[in-house]
Enzyme design. Sequence first.
Site, PDB file in Angstrom:
ATOM      1  N   HIS A  48       0.851  -1.329  -0.153  1.00  0.00           N
ATOM      2  CA  HIS A  48       0.072   0.101   0.294  1.00  0.00           C
ATOM      3  C   HIS A  48       1.202   1.422   0.103  1.00  0.00           C
ATOM      4  O   HIS A  48       1.365   1.772   0.830  1.00  0.00           O
ATOM      5  CB  HIS A  48      -1.077  -0.012   1.384  1.00  0.00           C
ATOM      6  CG  HIS A  48      -2.076   0.985   1.589  1.00  0.00           C
ATOM      7  ND1 HIS A  48      -2.850   0.260   2.195  1.00  0.00           N
ATOM      8  CD2 HIS A  48      -1.559   2.325   0.760  1.00  0.00           C
ATOM      9  CE1 HIS A  48      -4.171   2.162   1.519  1.00  0.00           C
ATOM     10  NE2 HIS A  48      -2.708   2.808   0.813  1.00  0.00           N
ATOM     11  N   GLU A  79      -2.661  -1.456  -3.090  1.00  0.00           N
ATOM     12  CA  GLU A  79      -3.821  -1.374  -2.386  1.00  0.00           C
ATOM     13  C   GLU A  79      -3.318   0.863  -2.798  1.00  0.00           C
ATOM     14  O   GLU A  79      -2.157   0.998  -2.904  1.00  0.00           O
ATOM     15  CB  GLU A  79      -3.955  -1.204  -1.317  1.00  0.00           C
ATOM     16  CG  GLU A  79      -4.328  -3.070  -1.080  1.00  0.00           C
ATOM     17  CD  GLU A  79      -4.427  -3.277   1.066  1.00  0.00           C
ATOM     18  OE1 GLU A  79      -4.347  -3.856   0.694  1.00  0.00           O
ATOM     19  OE2 GLU A  79      -3.564  -2.831   1.377  1.00  0.00           O
ATOM     20  N   HIS A 209      -7.993  -6.052   7.308  1.00  0.00           N
ATOM     21  CA  HIS A 209      -7.650  -5.101   8.154  1.00  0.00           C
ATOM     22  C   HIS A 209      -7.401  -5.222   9.658  1.00  0.00           C
ATOM     23  O   HIS A 209      -9.378  -6.395  10.309  1.00  0.00           O
ATOM     24  CB  HIS A 209      -8.605  -3.714   8.465  1.00  0.00           C
ATOM     25  CG  HIS A 209      -7.309  -2.921   8.903  1.00  0.00           C
ATOM     26  ND1 HIS A 209      -7.112  -2.257   8.536  1.00  0.00           N
ATOM     27  CD2 HIS A 209      -7.608  -1.950  10.108  1.00  0.00           C
ATOM     28  CE1 HIS A 209      -6.477  -0.770   8.652  1.00  0.00           C
ATOM     29  NE2 HIS A 209      -7.217  -0.778  10.144  1.00  0.00           N
TER      30      HIS A 209
END
Length: 256
Positions: A48, A79, A209
């Site tokens: 990310h 991401e 997450h």
Amino acid sequence: MTQKTPTALSVNLNKIALLRNSREGSYPDVVAHARTCIAAGADGITIHPRPDQRHIRVGDVVDLHQMLQSEATIEFNIEGNPFAGAMGSYPGFMELVEQNIPEQCTLVPDSNDQLTSDHGFDLTQSGDRLLPIIEKLQSLGCRISLFMDPDIEQIKLAKDIGADRIELYTGPYAEAYKNQSPELEGIFQSYYEAAVAAQEIGLGLNAGHDLNLDNLPKFREIPNLLEVSIGHALTVDSIAMGMSTAVARYKNICIS
């Protein structure tokens, strides 16, 4: 007992990069740790890259993309916020993806000042802006996943604008599990119902997450969970047990 569908494990390497960035040089080496994860059974590598490059840097994206060209069965997942523009040596999210085309691109509505991703898209506000972005990335060969809360009406909008999958933001589930909240079962049920609704309209299902060795087995009760992306907890577990062992432990949950 019905056999569960195996879930792919994608390891997020952001925290390896964060540790590397605390000193000059390239130790620990992000690409080397990606290879360790793959050897231990990971199905994919997730990164990310944020505009401030607080962990994953532009060079990491390039190096991982090049390394994974020789790993035909390993999925590369980038991401990020599709609206993030250029900042210093960061060329902008879309430019970075176009230069290093991954198998999957997970679009996330995080701002530059967020510590971590903490909510899904509100597609009543951003759907029109996302539609041409999704079309562009799909034309490059990327599968598109949208980071979403377990909100069925929002999930329907994800389908309407052309997403291939959604990634359910599992932070509230993980928090309820950690605290053994009396609301845990109700929260889990909201994820279950959202997952089923997504699949009924043809969306693939990812999740991520704060999933960890404790809460992942229960979340795996959700049917046809295609992929989980895990970084922070897996990195912490790696300190205690070694990365190869940690990846193997998570992988075992994903296929059992």
